[in-house]
Scaffold this motif. Sequence first.
Motif, PDB file in Angstrom:
ATOM      1  N   ASP A  76       8.743 -10.331  10.154  1.00 18.85           N
ATOM      2  CA  ASP A  76       7.377 -10.103   9.682  1.00 18.85           C
ATOM      3  C   ASP A  76       7.255  -9.164   8.483  1.00 18.85           C
ATOM      4  O   ASP A  76       6.718  -9.546   7.449  1.00 18.85           O
ATOM      5  N   ILE A  77       7.767  -7.950   8.594  1.00 16.62           N
ATOM      6  CA  ILE A  77       7.549  -6.956   7.535  1.00 16.62           C
ATOM      7  C   ILE A  77       8.125  -7.417   6.196  1.00 16.62           C
ATOM      8  O   ILE A  77       7.472  -7.314   5.157  1.00 16.62           O
ATOM      9  N   CYS A  78       9.333  -7.939   6.212  1.00 17.15           N
ATOM     10  CA  CYS A  78       9.994  -8.298   4.948  1.00 17.15           C
ATOM     11  C   CYS A  78       9.300  -9.446   4.215  1.00 17.15           C
ATOM     12  O   CYS A  78       8.986  -9.309   3.025  1.00 17.15           O
ATOM     13  N   PRO A  79       9.039 -10.586   4.880  1.00 19.72           N
ATOM     14  CA  PRO A  79       8.363 -11.645   4.130  1.00 19.72           C
ATOM     15  C   PRO A  79       6.967 -11.243   3.655  1.00 19.72           C
ATOM     16  O   PRO A  79       6.560 -11.594   2.539  1.00 19.72           O
ATOM     17  N   THR A  80       6.257 -10.486   4.477  1.00 19.06           N
ATOM     18  CA  THR A  80       4.912 -10.052   4.076  1.00 19.06           C
ATOM     19  C   THR A  80       4.984  -9.129   2.865  1.00 19.06           C
ATOM     20  O   THR A  80       4.215  -9.280   1.902  1.00 19.06           O
TER      21      THR A  80
END
Length: 198
Positions: A76-80
């Motif tokens: 979640d955190i990285c692609p966002t």
Amino acid sequence: MSKRLLLLVVVAPALLGLIIAMIVRAPTPVQSITLLEQPRPLPDAMLVTGKGETVLANAASEQWRLLFFGFTHCPDICPTTLERLARVRGGSDSLSKKLRLEFVTVDPARDTPQAMEQYATYFDPAIRSLTGEPEAIQQFAEGAGIAFLKVPLDGGGYTMDHSAALVLINPQGRIAGYILPPWDVDTLRQDLETVVRS
């Protein structure tokens, strides 16, 4: 000449010069970036780009660099974050020329140069991905002030806990500041435009 006139002639210009110097040296006014009073050095770790080129992590450049540490298996955190950073840079002619986004893995065991390149360029073809030997990644992350930890998962496998802070690197290859979440795309774009102009 009276003492009052002498004071105006001698002291006033000196005081004006001091005020101007203080304004010139004042930190660039930005909202979302914590700028360091004195830029900090980065370690001279050797990393590998997604194109397979070996680069020095603290090399000087004509551009500013904005580093984000993450990994390709991140749910979640990285692609966002990468999607939002692509919007920050892509919405500005100035930043598209003067700022390079860099995605640095915290999971070099799985993140090969090819995997990093494919992942990062999905969000923005101009993002430079960086991986390398575990020791080099550890050295670089610690030097940049980024923490990460391997976390075993039930049933096998693992994930990575990592800081979501962004690290701003000046053209001299030194840490100029940090951006902590949450941040707004438009505000960060304006702040970065202010910094790269300074």
